[in-house]
Design a protein around this motif. Structure first.
Motif, PDB file in Angstrom:
ATOM      1  N   PHE A  32      -6.857 -11.979  -4.676  1.00 29.24           N
ATOM      2  CA  PHE A  32      -7.077 -10.602  -4.251  1.00 29.24           C
ATOM      3  C   PHE A  32      -8.262  -9.960  -4.962  1.00 29.24           C
ATOM      4  CE2 PHE A  32      -2.393 -11.274  -3.843  1.00 29.24           C
ATOM      5  CZ  PHE A  32      -2.412 -11.438  -2.460  1.00 29.24           C
ATOM      6  N   HIS A  33      -8.851 -10.688  -5.869  1.00 29.91           N
ATOM      7  CA  HIS A  33     -10.069 -10.183  -6.505  1.00 29.91           C
ATOM      8  C   HIS A  33     -11.192 -10.047  -5.474  1.00 29.91           C
ATOM      9  CE1 HIS A  33     -12.637  -9.499 -10.032  1.00 29.91           C
ATOM     10  NE2 HIS A  33     -13.566 -10.126  -9.354  1.00 29.91           N
ATOM     11  N   TRP A  34     -11.161 -10.887  -4.436  1.00 30.46           N
ATOM     12  CA  TRP A  34     -12.224 -10.875  -3.424  1.00 30.46           C
ATOM     13  C   TRP A  34     -11.881 -10.005  -2.222  1.00 30.46           C
ATOM     14  CZ3 TRP A  34     -10.844 -15.986  -5.297  1.00 30.46           C
ATOM     15  CH2 TRP A  34     -11.707 -16.440  -6.298  1.00 30.46           C
ATOM     16  N   HIS A  35     -10.596  -9.858  -1.930  1.00 25.47           N
ATOM     17  CA  HIS A  35     -10.209  -9.048  -0.764  1.00 25.47           C
ATOM     18  C   HIS A  35      -8.746  -8.672  -0.906  1.00 25.47           C
ATOM     19  CE1 HIS A  35     -10.245  -7.471   3.296  1.00 25.47           C
ATOM     20  NE2 HIS A  35      -9.156  -8.185   3.581  1.00 25.47           N
ATOM     21  N   TYR A  36      -8.426  -7.435  -0.512  1.00 23.38           N
ATOM     22  CA  TYR A  36      -7.024  -7.047  -0.540  1.00 23.38           C
ATOM     23  C   TYR A  36      -6.711  -6.021   0.539  1.00 23.38           C
ATOM     24  CZ  TYR A  36      -2.453  -5.384  -1.493  1.00 23.38           C
ATOM     25  OH  TYR A  36      -1.127  -5.088  -1.306  1.00 23.38           O
ATOM     26  N   ASN A  37      -5.649  -6.265   1.263  1.00 23.47           N
ATOM     27  CA  ASN A  37      -4.876  -5.278   2.010  1.00 23.47           C
ATOM     28  C   ASN A  37      -3.527  -5.916   2.301  1.00 23.47           C
ATOM     29  OD1 ASN A  37      -5.082  -6.817   4.492  1.00 23.47           O
ATOM     30  ND2 ASN A  37      -7.118  -5.917   4.801  1.00 23.47           N
ATOM     31  N   GLU A  87       0.815  -1.210   0.000  1.00 18.50           N
ATOM     32  CA  GLU A  87       0.000   0.000   0.000  1.00 18.50           C
ATOM     33  C   GLU A  87       0.856   1.271   0.000  1.00 18.50           C
ATOM     34  OE1 GLU A  87      -3.254  -0.100   2.838  1.00 18.50           O
ATOM     35  OE2 GLU A  87      -3.282  -2.288   2.735  1.00 18.50           O
ATOM     36  N   GLU A 112      -8.527  -1.642  -6.851  1.00 17.84           N
ATOM     37  CA  GLU A 112      -9.595  -0.641  -6.784  1.00 17.84           C
ATOM     38  C   GLU A 112     -10.037  -0.232  -8.181  1.00 17.84           C
ATOM     39  OE1 GLU A 112      -7.787   2.385  -4.445  1.00 17.84           O
ATOM     40  OE2 GLU A 112      -8.398   1.509  -2.510  1.00 17.84           O
ATOM     41  N   LYS A 133      -3.134  -2.503  -4.255  1.00 24.44           N
ATOM     42  CA  LYS A 133      -4.449  -2.055  -3.798  1.00 24.44           C
ATOM     43  C   LYS A 133      -5.065  -1.100  -4.812  1.00 24.44           C
ATOM     44  CE  LYS A 133      -6.840   0.119   0.080  1.00 24.44           C
ATOM     45  NZ  LYS A 133      -6.712   0.701   1.445  1.00 24.44           N
ATOM     46  N   HIS A 192     -12.167  -3.084  -9.580  1.00 20.40           N
ATOM     47  CA  HIS A 192     -13.526  -3.112  -9.022  1.00 20.40           C
ATOM     48  C   HIS A 192     -14.367  -1.947  -9.529  1.00 20.40           C
ATOM     49  CE1 HIS A 192     -12.478  -6.520  -6.701  1.00 20.40           C
ATOM     50  NE2 HIS A 192     -11.769  -5.903  -5.775  1.00 20.40           N
ATOM     51  N   SER A 206      -1.781 -15.471  -8.204  1.00 22.35           N
ATOM     52  CA  SER A 206      -2.403 -14.280  -7.621  1.00 22.35           C
ATOM     53  C   SER A 206      -1.393 -13.155  -7.477  1.00 22.35           C
ATOM     54  CB  SER A 206      -3.002 -14.624  -6.251  1.00 22.35           C
ATOM     55  OG  SER A 206      -4.034 -15.583  -6.374  1.00 22.35           O
ATOM     56  N   PHE A 235      -3.568  -8.994   4.582  1.00 25.24           N
ATOM     57  CA  PHE A 235      -4.097 -10.184   3.911  1.00 25.24           C
ATOM     58  C   PHE A 235      -3.055 -10.769   2.959  1.00 25.24           C
ATOM     59  CE2 PHE A 235      -6.630 -12.107   0.403  1.00 25.24           C
ATOM     60  CZ  PHE A 235      -7.238 -13.113   1.134  1.00 25.24           C
TER      61      PHE A 235
END
Length: 516
Positions: free
Chosen positions: A78-83, A46, A57, A53, A60, A120, A86
Motif C-alpha cells: 500500500f506504499h504505492w497505492h491505496y484504497n 476508509e 496519506e 488511508k 506520503h 502489508s 485495492f
C-alpha cells in the motif's frame, strides 16, 4: 558398514514435512486473510475506526516534506497505492494464492507473495494487527521459503528439504514455547509463581467459549496440576527437540496436546493451528504411516542429498543470521519482561539490527500470556437517541448479556472484541489524555466517534443496536466485573455470567458536545 549406511540414509529425513507444511501454512494464511477481510472495512477501511488511508496519506506527506522514502520503515504494497477496493483486491488475490499453494503450484514464489501480502496488512493494520500470532505467522511464513519447493508444480513426489530449513522451523518452535514459559515463571506474576493461574484463566481469558465455563468449575487440584503440566511442556519439552528423534516425538505430542486443550477451551484464532503445524515438523519420515509415504512416493532407502548439493546452501546460509537476530530479539524482549534481567549480547549489535529486524516482524521473541488477570472487567457500551434513556449495545462475541453462551468462533479472530478486553484493563477513557494517536486508548475514542458518525462498516462489527443507527446521538461506557455463574445458578436461571457494575469507563460522548 552396509547397515550403517542404510541407517544414515534414513536418519532425519523430512520429505513428508516438506510436502505438508507449505500446504498447512497456506491453509492458515487463508484463514487469516478471510478473518481479516470480513472485518477490514470496519477496522481500517476508509470508513473504519483507524483508516489505513489516513495512515498512508500521513506517510506520503512526510516523505514529500523530508524528501525520503519510508518504505523500509513500513514495508507494504500500500506504499504505492491505496484504497478500499485495492485492499480487497489484494485480499482476494492472496486467498487465491493460498489455494494454489495447497494445490502444489509454485509454492516457494507464491509463499513469498503471501508473506509480503500479510506483512502489508500487518504494517497498516495499526493496533488491530499487533498480536504475537500475527508475527508468528509472518516468521513461519518467512522460514517456510527455505523449506518449500521452488518448482512450478509439486503434487505428490518431492525431494527432501534442505537440512537448514527444518532446523530453522524447529528453532522457531523452541523459542515460541520456551520463552512463553520463561516469562511466566520469571516475570514476577504471582498466580504463575504459586501455581494458581489456571484457577482464573478460563474465566478471564479474552474470549471464552462454552467449554470454558465447565472447565473453570473443575476441582482446584485439576487446575494446579494443569499449571505444572503446562510448565513441563513449555520449559522442559523444548529441549527435547534437540535430543534425537524420540525426543522430538515426545515434544511434538506434548506441544500438540497443549494446543488441542487451548483450542477446545478458548478462542485463540489460528494460533493453535499454526503452533500444532510447527510441532508436526518435528516428526521425520519414519514416524508417518507407510501408506502415506507410499502415496507420496517417498523412498526410505534413498541416500540423503549430499551436503554440497546446491539446493542446500540458501537454507544453510540463513541459519547463522536468523539465529543471531532472533537471539537479539529474545535478549531485548527478556530485558523488558523478566525482572533483574540485563541484556547479554553487545549493545552495538542491538543498535544495528534490532530496528531493521522488527520492521519485517519475521525475527521475533515470544512470551504469550505472561500476566494472568485474576478478575474480568468488562466494558458495556450504552447508546441513546435523546441523551436520557440509555440501552446496552451488544458485541457479537465478547461477554455482554449474562444469558448469552460464550460462543465457539476459532479460528476466526474478531479483533475489535479482543481490543475491548484489553481496553477494560485500563483505568478508563479520558478524551483529553487519549486524544493523541500515541495513546493506547486512542482507538477507543475513534471507535465511539465512528459509531456516532453512523459509519455503517463499524456498526456491522456489532449486533444490531436498540435504536435505529441514524437516530443514535449519545454513547457512554460502563465498567462491570464479570464472573462465571455457579452450576446451581445456571441450572436455575440459564445465565452463564453474573456481573456487577463497578463504575464508569467513560463519560457520555456526543458529536454536539465535541463541536462545542
Amino acid at each position: 558398514m552396509n547397515l550403517f549406511l542404510r541407517l544414515e540414509s534414513q536418519r532425519g529425513r523430512y520429505t513428508v514435512v516438506r510436502w505438508f507444511f507449505p500446504r498447512l501454512l497456506a491453509a492458515i494464511y487463508l484463514i487469516a486473510f478471510i478473518s481479516w477481510g470480513v472485518q477490514y472495512d470496519g477496522l481500517v477501511g476508509e470508513s473504519g475506526i483507524l483508516p489505513a488511508k489516513r495512515l498512508m496519506e500521513n506517510v506520503h506527506a512526510y516523505e514529500a516534506r523530508e524528501h525520503q522514502t519510508l518504505f523500509w520503515q513500513m514495508p507494504s504494497v500500500f506504499h504505492w497505492h491505496y484504497n478500499d477496493a485495492f485492499a480487497h483486491g489484494i485480499l482476494t488475490s492472496c486467498c487465491v494464492l493460498c489455494v494454489l499453494v495447497m494445490a502444489g503450484v509454485a509454492q516457494g514464489p507464491l509463499l513469498a507473495l503471501l508473506w509480503f501480502g500479510y506483512l502489508s496488512f500487518a504494517t497498516t493494520g495499526d493496533i488491530f494487527m499487533g498480536y504475537q500470532w500475527d508475527s508468528l505467522l509472518l516468521e513461519a511464513g518467512f522460514l517456510a521459503l527455505f523449506l518449500a519447493p521452488w518448482r512450478l508444480w509439486v503434487w505428490r513426489s518431492t525431494a527432501e528439504p534442505p537440512r537448514g530449513s527444518v532446523f530453522l522451523l524447529h528453532w522457531l518452535l523452541f523459542r515460541l514455547m520456551f520463552l512463553s514459559g520463561l516469562v511466566k515463571i520469571g516475570g514476577g506474576d504471582l498466580p504463575w509463581r504459586d501455581m494458581t493461574a489456571m484457577l482464573y484463566h478460563y474465566e478471564t481469558q479474552p474470549l471464552p467459549n462454552g467449554l470454558s465455563w465447565f472447565i473453570h468449575h473443575a476441582p482446584r487440584w485439576f487446575h494446579v496440576a494443569g499449571c505444572w503440566i503446562m510448565y513441563g511442556i513449555e520449559l522442559g519439552l523444548p529441549f527435547a527437540i534437540f535430543l534425537g528423534r524420540w525426543g522430538r516425538l515426545v515434544a511434538a505430542l506434548g506441544f500438540t496436546g497443549l494446543m488441542v486443550v487451548i483450542f477446545a477451551t478458548g478462542n485463540y484464532n489460528f494460533f493453535n493451528l499454526l503452533t500444532a503445524a510447527l510441532a508436526l515438523t518435528l516428526l521425520d519420515d519414519r514416524w508417518w504411516p507407510k501408506r502415506m509415504r507410499a502415496w507420496l512416493r517417498i523412498n526410505a532407502e534413498a541416500q540423503r542429498p549430499a551436503f554440497k548439493h546446491r539446493n542446500q546452501w540458501p537454507a544453510l546460509a540463513a541459519v547463522l543470521p536468523v539465529v543471531l537476530v532472533t537471539l537479539l530479539a529474545a535478549d531485548s524482549f527478556m530485558a523488558g519482561r523478566i525482572r533483574d534481567y540485563k541484556p547479554l549480547l553487545p549493545a552495538m549489535l542491538h543498535e544495528k539490527l534490532d530496528a531493521p529486524a522488527a520492521r519485517t516482524r519475521s525475527f521475533n521473541a515470544y512470551g504469550l500470556f505472561q500476566d494472568m488477570t485474576e478478575e474480568r472487567p468488562e466494558i458495556i457500551l450504552e447508546v441513546s437517541d435523546d441523551g436520557a434513556l440509555f440501552l446496552p449495545l451488544e458485541f457479537k462475541y465478547k461477554p455482554g448479556d449474562p444469558a448469552h453462551r460464550p460462543p465457539f468462533i476459532a479460528p476466526h479472530q474478531p479483533r475489535l472484541d479482543w481490543q475491548m478486553w484489553f481496553a477494560a484493563l485500563y483505568p478508563g477513557y479520558d478524551p483529553q489524555r487519549d486524544a493523541s494517536p500515541g495513546s493506547p486508548m486512542h482507538w477507543f475514542g475513534q471507535f465511539c466517534t465512528a459509531l456516532l458518525q453512523h459509519k455503517q462498516p463499524v456498526w456491522d462489527l456489532l449486533e444490531p443496536p436498540p435504536f435505529p443507527v441514524e437516530k443514535i446521538t449519545h454513547i457512554r461506557a460502563r465498567l462491570y466485573r464479570y464472573h462465571f455463574t455457579q452450576p446451581e445458578v445456571r441450572r436455575a436461571s440459564g445465565d452463564w455470567w453474573e456481573r456487577e457494575q463497578v463504575g464508569s469507563f467513560s463519560g457520555t460522548m456526543s458529536l454536539k458536545a465535541r463541536e462545542r
